[in-house]
Design an enzyme around this catalytic site. Structure first.
Site, PDB file in Angstrom:
ATOM      1  N   LYS A   8       0.847  -1.209   0.000  1.00 10.76           N
ATOM      2  CA  LYS A   8       0.000   0.000   0.000  1.00 10.76           C
ATOM      3  C   LYS A   8       0.872   1.245   0.000  1.00 10.76           C
ATOM      4  O   LYS A   8       2.039   1.207   0.406  1.00 10.76           O
ATOM      5  CB  LYS A   8      -0.949   0.030   1.213  1.00 10.76           C
ATOM      6  CG  LYS A   8      -0.284   0.003   2.597  1.00 10.76           C
ATOM      7  CD  LYS A   8       0.097   1.335   3.166  1.00 10.76           C
ATOM      8  CE  LYS A   8       0.828   1.221   4.502  1.00 10.76           C
ATOM      9  NZ  LYS A   8       1.722   2.317   4.807  1.00 10.76           N
ATOM     10  N   ASP A 135      -2.286  -1.173  10.664  1.00 14.13           N
ATOM     11  CA  ASP A 135      -2.559  -1.114   9.218  1.00 14.13           C
ATOM     12  C   ASP A 135      -3.325  -2.338   8.712  1.00 14.13           C
ATOM     13  O   ASP A 135      -3.677  -2.385   7.527  1.00 14.13           O
ATOM     14  CB  ASP A 135      -1.242  -1.045   8.432  1.00 14.13           C
ATOM     15  CG  ASP A 135      -0.674   0.365   8.381  1.00 14.13           C
ATOM     16  OD1 ASP A 135      -1.433   1.315   8.631  1.00 14.13           O
ATOM     17  OD2 ASP A 135       0.527   0.498   8.081  1.00 14.13           O
TER      18      ASP A 135
HETATM   19  O1  C5P Z   1       0.002  -0.994  15.587  1.00 15.49           O
HETATM   20  P1  C5P Z   1       1.401  -1.259  15.133  1.00 15.49           P
HETATM   21  O2  C5P Z   1       2.059  -2.379  15.883  1.00 15.49           O
HETATM   22  O3  C5P Z   1       1.502  -1.423  13.654  1.00 15.49           O
HETATM   23  O4  C5P Z   1       2.215   0.063  15.470  1.00 15.49           O
HETATM   24  C1  C5P Z   1       3.612   0.082  15.559  1.00 15.49           C
HETATM   25  C2  C5P Z   1       4.058   1.312  16.337  1.00 15.49           C
HETATM   26  O5  C5P Z   1       3.809   2.506  15.570  1.00 15.49           O
HETATM   27  C3  C5P Z   1       3.331   1.545  17.645  1.00 15.49           C
HETATM   28  O6  C5P Z   1       3.950   0.855  18.691  1.00 15.49           O
HETATM   29  C4  C5P Z   1       3.442   3.053  17.819  1.00 15.49           C
HETATM   30  O7  C5P Z   1       4.723   3.387  18.335  1.00 15.49           O
HETATM   31  C5  C5P Z   1       3.401   3.566  16.426  1.00 15.49           C
HETATM   32  N1  C5P Z   1       2.051   4.014  15.992  1.00 15.49           N
HETATM   33  C6  C5P Z   1       1.534   5.200  16.503  1.00 15.49           C
HETATM   34  N2  C5P Z   1       0.309   5.612  16.073  1.00 15.49           N
HETATM   35  C7  C5P Z   1      -0.396   4.932  15.166  1.00 15.49           C
HETATM   36  C8  C5P Z   1       0.126   3.720  14.619  1.00 15.49           C
HETATM   37  C9  C5P Z   1       1.360   3.296  15.059  1.00 15.49           C
HETATM   38  O8  C5P Z   1       2.158   5.851  17.337  1.00 15.49           O
HETATM   39  N3  C5P Z   1      -1.570   5.399  14.750  1.00 15.49           N
END
Ligand code: C5P
Length: 296
Positions: A8, A135
């Protein structure tokens, strides 16, 4: 059963606020691409194990892989007792901002939903997808969509631009939390009002590639450039060499630009590939994404 796991790109990504749980409230317009990974799924009726085989030996195949996490969570939530053998054919690099791991997880939920005979509609899979990664819901829905919250609230939109995209993928592994750790208050925006322009079917069908690029922005670029100086240098070099905007995909390290024709996109790929340490691909947007009549 075979499922595609498209990469994406984010046309816009606005950071709105840092939440007390450490995540960032955001709004993003993203499209799945006609290029990505491929997974195959086979049932394992005599075992409860989920095994992953991958063509890329640098990819972990244990519980660190989002495919494994997605499979285990779906099995537990749905009370499935059988296992699955999953083959993962990776093209999307890790740490590239292209949603590779998240798309593999989304494809896993779709694939296992079929081979385990669960028949869960997409809205039922979405909350589970959100627990696997921010995502994953976006990539489960596919096509072009606006995602809000930390990424888990997904609204498909009738974006109709039909041009070509070039990806420039430097050999730089970017960890998303590192980029978010570099976010400063002046990277936040009070609102994300530019996103609606992407939901206008008639207007977006007429946009030239340059008009599209004028609407693109990514609030993670400044923090990514602060954390990874080489990305700032590459960005300046791409914009100078091609005389047009390039935007970061998600938290990086990939950059994309848009073209009106396949020829221009292919020419650009050739030029980017001449630079050592950078992979390049030209692709269209994914057209035959999952259409689910149960999706509201
Ligand atoms: O949810 P995911 O594990 O993909 O997110 C990875 C990291 O990206 C989170 O631990 C956070 O530090 C950051 N993040 C964030 N805000 C979001 C998505 C991700 O701060 N909306």
């Amino acid at each position: 059963m075979v499922a595609s796991a498209p990469a994406k790109i984010n046309w816009t990504l606005d950071l709105l606020e840092r939440r007390s749980d450490g995540y960032h409230e955001l709004e993003t317009v993203a499209s799945s691409l006609d290029w990505g990974d491929e997974l195959t799924f086979a049932p394992q009726p005599d075992s409860a194990d989920v095994t992953i085989t991958c063509n890329d030996t640098s990819v972990p195949t244990d519980e660190r892989n989002l495919v494994h996490k997605a499979a285990m969570r779906l099995a537990r939530r749905a009370g499935v007792r059988e296992g699955a053998a999953i083959t993962l054919n990776k093209r999307i690099p890790a740490g590239a901002g292209l949603g590779g791991g998240s798309s593999d997880a989304a494809a896993t939920l779709r694939g296992l939903n079929v081979i385990w005979g669960l028949h869960w509609p997409t809205p039922q899979l979405l909350p589970l997808a959100a627990t696997v990664g921010s995502d994953v819901p976006l990539l489960l829905v596919g096509g072009t969509a606006i995602a809000r919250g930390r990424g888990e609230f997904v609204e498909p939109i009738p974006f109709a631009w039909a041009g070509w995209v070039t990806l420039a993928m430097p050999n730089i592994h970017v960890a998303t939390p590192t980029v978010y750790a570099h976010v400063r208050p002046d990277d936040l925006r009070p609102s994300a009002d530019g996103s609606r322009a992407f939901a206008d079917r008639q207007a977006t069908a007429r946009w030239t590639a340059l008009e599209l690029l004028e609407h693109c922005r990514n609030g993670l670029e400044a923090p990514a450039f602060r954390g990874f100086g080489a990305l700032a240098d590459l960005h300046a070099e791409l914009q100078r060499r091609f005389g047009r905007p390039w935007r970061l995909c998600g938290s990086g390290s990939t950059f994309f630009t848009a073209w009106d024709s396949a020829e221009e996109a292919a020419e650009c790929v050739k030029e980017v590939r001449a630079v050592p340490g950078i992979r390049a691909e030209a692709t269209r947007l994914e057209t035959n994404c999952v259409e689910d009549s149960n999706y509201p």
